[in-house]
Design a protein around this motif. Structure first.
Motif, mmCIF file in Angstrom:
data_model
loop_
_atom_site.group_PDB
_atom_site.id
_atom_site.type_symbol
_atom_site.label_atom_id
_atom_site.label_comp_id
_atom_site.label_asym_id
_atom_site.label_seq_id
_atom_site.Cartn_x
_atom_site.Cartn_y
_atom_site.Cartn_z
ATOM 1 N N ALA A 17 39.164 49.752 41.332
ATOM 2 C CA ALA A 17 38.997 48.326 41.639
ATOM 3 C C ALA A 17 37.542 48.006 41.979
ATOM 4 O O ALA A 17 36.967 47.030 41.489
ATOM 5 N N GLU A 21 35.085 45.644 39.778
ATOM 6 C CA GLU A 21 34.642 44.389 40.401
ATOM 7 C C GLU A 21 33.164 44.421 40.782
ATOM 8 O O GLU A 21 32.523 43.367 40.916
ATOM 9 N N ARG A 26 35.485 41.495 46.535
ATOM 10 C CA ARG A 26 36.391 41.115 45.445
ATOM 11 C C ARG A 26 37.441 42.197 45.200
ATOM 12 O O ARG A 26 38.610 41.893 44.918
ATOM 13 N N ARG A 30 41.488 41.837 45.380
ATOM 14 C CA ARG A 30 42.337 42.266 44.253
ATOM 15 C C ARG A 30 43.427 43.216 44.712
ATOM 16 O O ARG A 30 44.558 43.174 44.198
#
Length: 307
Positions: A17, A21, A26, A30
């Motif tokens: 992630a 990102e 962010r 997520r």
């Protein structure tokens, strides 16, 4: 037996992630978590791997060389976990079985869909997963149990417990650009290609098929001048279109030919197996047994003999 480290799996999801990102805030959003625990878990992962995965600065977060090196493998791992989750969900929802099928591109267009339709009619709760493979990958995948059934270019006895059933047969032809001197002929002698640069299916991808084509040329007294080895018949056609040589292809591939390419049958009427079903005869799988029985029953009508 080693225990599964679920904490590591969770940390790898977090790493993915943040890598995608390029921002911890962010990535945390997520993952539906706050940023401090995410930052802490990434530090724990870096410590356990003894690698710095990210370079942090006021301008933001970016992957370190080590992080970039492991990213493709982590992505592949994530896809495999997603597939596992999908299978588990479907089995939990009442699915009665799963059949893993691998196929070359042409078989995905012609041979696999009728089998899928049959299995859906007979077993509405069966899941048939289909993925594209190269012919050379079929036998190891069948032996390892990664695939239950494969549709690839194989002929004869391949050994190693693998059974095969020819499914599609076609007349061998040559693909030529329209401006080629031989393009005006209704049929082309194989020997007339002896000095032509040839675009061949890769031996690495389909060794049996490659060796068969070379053997046909040698039987006519010449060794083919192989200029390019490509991964599919459609790629052979594309290379011919770009003026990179001529190609021996199944006659039915004329339907894929662009306007500047013609496909002419060889004068020597040579039939080639363009797709065969393959499975591991040493493994028992009730769904596979039923699929193979149906394929055997359908085979006379499925065999294609191009004019």
């Amino acid at each position: 037996m080693s225990h599964i480290d679920f904490r590591l799996i969770r940390q790898l999801w977090m790493f993915l992630a943040v890598a995608e990102e390029q921002n911890f805030g962010r990535a945390a959003a997520r993952l539906s978590m706050s940023q401090p625990p995410l930052t802490e878990q990434i530090k724990v992962l870096e410590h356990s791997l003894k690698l710095q995965l990210f370079e942090r600065s006021r301008r933001g977060t970016k992957l370190s060389p080590a992080g970039a090196a492991i990213l493709p493998a982590v992505r592949q791992f994530a896809l495999q976990v997603e597939q596992l989750e999908r299978v588990v969900r479907e089995v939990a929802a009442g699915q009665s079985g799963v059949l893993q099928v691998g196929a070359i591109t042409s078989a995905m267009l012609d041979t696999v869909p009728p089998l899928q339709d049959y299995m859906r009619r007979q077993h509405p709760h069966v899941t048939v997963f289909v993925r594209e493979i190269d012919s050379a990958d079929a036998i190891p995948a069948l032996q390892a149990g990664d695939l239950d059934l494969a549709f690839v270019r194989l002929e004869g006895d391949v050994g190693q417990g693998i059974a095969t059933l020819p499914m599609m047969e076609d007349r061998l032809a040559v693909a030529l650009r329209k401006d080629h001197p031989l393009a005006g002929q209704s049929q082309v002698r194989l020997k007339s290609l002896s000095h032509e640069p040839m675009v061949m299916p890769s031996r690495q991808v389909s060794p049996v098929y490659f060796d068969m084509l070379v053997g046909l040329c040698r039987a006519q007294g010449f060794a083919p001048r192989v200029m390019h080895e490509v991964r599919s018949v459609s790629s052979q056609i594309a290379y011919v279109s770009c003026g990179q040589g001529v190609a021996l292809v199944p006659a039915s591939m004329r339907r894929l030919a662009p306007e500047n390419v013609v496909v002419r049958p060889l004068r020597e009427k040579t039939m080639v197996v363009t797709a065969a079903a393959a499975w591991n005869a040493e493994r028992h799988h009730p769904l596979l047994d039923e699929a193979v029985a149906w394929l055997q029953a359908q085979r006379p009508s499925r065999m294609t003999h191009a004019a």
